[in-house]
Design an enzyme around this catalytic site. Structure first.
Site, PDB file in Angstrom:
ATOM      1  N   SER A 222       0.816  -1.162   0.043  1.00 22.54           N
ATOM      2  CA  SER A 222      -0.071  -0.008   0.214  1.00 22.54           C
ATOM      3  C   SER A 222       0.850   1.210  -0.074  1.00 22.54           C
ATOM      4  CB  SER A 222      -0.970  -0.104   1.298  1.00 22.54           C
ATOM      5  OG  SER A 222      -0.066   0.296   2.331  1.00 22.54           O
ATOM      6  N   ASP A 254      -5.379  -1.286   7.698  1.00 22.35           N
ATOM      7  CA  ASP A 254      -6.182  -2.410   8.157  1.00 22.35           C
ATOM      8  C   ASP A 254      -7.334  -2.647   7.227  1.00 22.35           C
ATOM      9  OD1 ASP A 254      -4.502  -2.680  10.552  1.00 22.35           O
ATOM     10  OD2 ASP A 254      -5.915  -1.186  11.456  1.00 22.35           O
TER      11      ASP A 254
HETATM   12  N1  LIG Z   1      -4.727  10.262   1.244  1.00 25.10           N
HETATM   13  C1  LIG Z   1      -5.157   9.231   0.804  1.00 25.10           C
HETATM   14  N2  LIG Z   1      -6.239   9.263  -0.195  1.00 25.10           N
HETATM   15  C2  LIG Z   1      -6.773   8.320  -1.006  1.00 25.10           C
HETATM   16  N3  LIG Z   1      -6.705   6.934  -0.574  1.00 25.10           N
HETATM   17  C3  LIG Z   1      -5.590   6.659   0.475  1.00 25.10           C
HETATM   18  C4  LIG Z   1      -4.934   7.904   1.042  1.00 25.10           C
HETATM   19  N4  LIG Z   1      -4.192   7.395   2.056  1.00 25.10           N
HETATM   20  C5  LIG Z   1      -4.395   5.955   1.900  1.00 25.10           C
HETATM   21  N5  LIG Z   1      -5.186   5.797   1.141  1.00 25.10           N
HETATM   22  C6  LIG Z   1      -5.781   4.261   0.595  1.00 25.10           C
HETATM   23  O1  LIG Z   1      -5.561   3.323   1.830  1.00 25.10           O
HETATM   24  C7  LIG Z   1      -4.651   2.428   1.252  1.00 25.10           C
HETATM   25  C8  LIG Z   1      -3.844   1.933   2.678  1.00 25.10           C
HETATM   26  O2  LIG Z   1      -3.262   3.139   3.042  1.00 25.10           O
HETATM   27  P1  LIG Z   1      -1.705   3.102   3.744  1.00 25.10           P
HETATM   28  O3  LIG Z   1      -0.664   2.784   2.397  1.00 25.10           O
HETATM   29  O4  LIG Z   1      -1.505   4.688   4.175  1.00 25.10           O
HETATM   30  O5  LIG Z   1      -1.579   2.047   4.576  1.00 25.10           O
HETATM   31  P2  LIG Z   1      -0.464   1.914   5.885  1.00 25.10           P
HETATM   32  O6  LIG Z   1       0.546   2.653   5.731  1.00 25.10           O
HETATM   33  O7  LIG Z   1      -0.429   0.489   6.179  1.00 25.10           O
HETATM   34  O8  LIG Z   1      -1.396   2.662   7.167  1.00 25.10           O
HETATM   35  P3  LIG Z   1      -1.608   2.202   8.703  1.00 25.10           P
HETATM   36  O9  LIG Z   1      -1.265   3.503   9.206  1.00 25.10           O
HETATM   37  O10 LIG Z   1      -3.058   2.064   8.825  1.00 25.10           O
HETATM   38  O11 LIG Z   1      -1.005   0.966   9.006  1.00 25.10           O
HETATM   39  C9  LIG Z   1      -3.969   2.843   0.120  1.00 25.10           C
HETATM   40  O12 LIG Z   1      -3.477   1.776  -0.523  1.00 25.10           O
HETATM   41  C10 LIG Z   1      -5.109   3.843  -0.539  1.00 25.10           C
HETATM   42  O13 LIG Z   1      -5.967   2.823  -1.190  1.00 25.10           O
END
Ligand SMILES: Nc1ncnc2c1ncn2[C@@H]1O[C@H](COP(=O)(O)OP(=O)(O)OP(=O)(O)O)[C@@H](O)[C@H]1O
Ligand SMILES: [Mg+2]
Length: 313
Positions: A222, A254
């Site tokens: 992600s 999540d």
């Molecule tokens: N600013 C945003 N705009 C649109 N979609 C987003 C944004 N931030 C996150 N997402 C969506 O959420 C998904 C997962 O987010 P992210 O990559 O931030 O996960 P993470 O770093 O594992 O977060 P966490 O802090 O929950 O562990 C992304 O693949 C995307 O689809």
């Protein structure tokens, strides 16, 4: 649908609120308080339920806060297995500052877990019938870094598919054992391969490497607002996140993991489950604080992505 079991070793009562301005000394008046049951695996179970699926949440909880958490899970209708602990379940705080649009996230380390407690969690897992096991979240103090390796062995014994969303040494250790699906973010993927991944090509090469080395069958990376990257034996696929007005990123990762797992458990292809996952992560970003996604938003975004894929041929 195949049975999904999630594990949460360090769950939390997620409290969130808003304030005009966060500053020292003066009383900060807050409003819009809400309380949600949280922590990796519990969030995954909540989102699976919101999307119409079912999951059993195995979780450790103790003290008065643990009782409140159990009560909250009961009310939300999530099927669950409590592993009692002596310590107190933690309470996290998210404060949205209206003047800046910034979010402050206070995350306690949580209780120290006794050996008998984490072993009881493995025993509970061993007793459950599962086809997918989701190990999500950090390990609290007292739990050995190879805990998820032990979960992977239980999964293998049961013929269950293990999904992992964690970081640091527990992530590296469980990948050495081998998992079905891993959902790192970019930072976590960099720490797994031990180098910076500056562009799309480097990210794809790293994800493929994890698969070729037999550490995972599917890698879904992600990338926050940039969307996500899927790697399978069949190849790589990138998806941009639809543009939305971000309210809170709490639980986005999540939510992504939940939808990817549910999609696969429903028999969708990895590519289709991946579209659902990006839609679900993005839908979660559209809600305030610790609230996760709404099914209508997920379905609308999913349809939009599918339609644009069709147009692109
Ligand atoms: N600013 C945003 N705009 C649109 N979609 C987003 C944004 N931030 C996150 N997402 C969506 O959420 C998904 C997962 O987010 P992210 O990559 O931030 O996960 P993470 O770093 O594992 O977060 P966490 O802090 O929950 O562990 C992304 O693949 C995307 O689809
Ligand atoms: Mg994450």
């Amino acid at each position: 649908m195949k049975a999904i079991v999630t594990i949460t070793l360090n769950p939390t009562i997620d409290s969130s609120c808003q304030a005009e301005e966060v500053r020292p000394v003066l009383k900060i008046r807050t409003s819009e308080e809400r309380y949600d049951p949280g922590g990796g695996g519990i969030n995954v179970a909540r989102v699976i339920r919101e999307l119409g699926g079912e999951a059993i949440a195995v979780y450790l909880a103790g003290g008065l806060t643990g009782q409140v958490l159990t009560d909250m899970l009961e009310r939300s209708g999530i099927d669950r297995r409590l592993v009692p602990i002596a310590g107190n379940t933690r309470v996290s705080h998210v404060v949205y500052e209206r003047s800046s649009g910034q979010e402050y996230r206070f995350t306690p380390e949580g209780p120290v877990i006794q050996e008998g407690e984490w072993r009881a969690c493995l025993d509970e897992l061993g007793r459950l019938d599962a086809e997918y096991i989701v190990a999500s979240g950090s390990l609290p103090r007292g739990v050995p870094e190879d805990f998820y390796v032990q979960v992977a062995r239980i999964a293998r014994r049961k013929g269950a598919r293990l999904v992992v969303d964690t970081s640091g040494e527990p992530l590296r250790a469980v990948l050495a054992e081998g998992v079905f699906l891993v959902k790192p973010n970019l930072r976590e993927l960099e720490s797994v391969v031990g180098r910076r991944l500056a562009d799309a090509a480097a990210q794809e090469a790293a994800a493929r490497e994890v698969i070729e080395q037999g550490r995972a069958e599917i890698v879904a990376v992600s990338l926050g607002a940039d969307g996500a990257l899927l790697a399978t034996q069949g190849g790589c696929m990138r998806l941009k996140a639809p543009e939305v007005e971000p309210k809170s990123a709490v639980g986005a990762g999540d939510s992504f993991t939940a939808a990817m797992t549910l999609g696969l458990a429903e028999g969708r292809s990895p590519e289709d489950a991946f579209v659902l996952a990006v839609a679900t992560g993005t839908a979660t970003v559209m809600t305030m604080g610790t609230e996760l996604c709404h099914r209508e938003d997920v379905e609308r975004i999913y349809r939009d992505i599918k339609a644009s894929q069709k147009r692109a041929g």
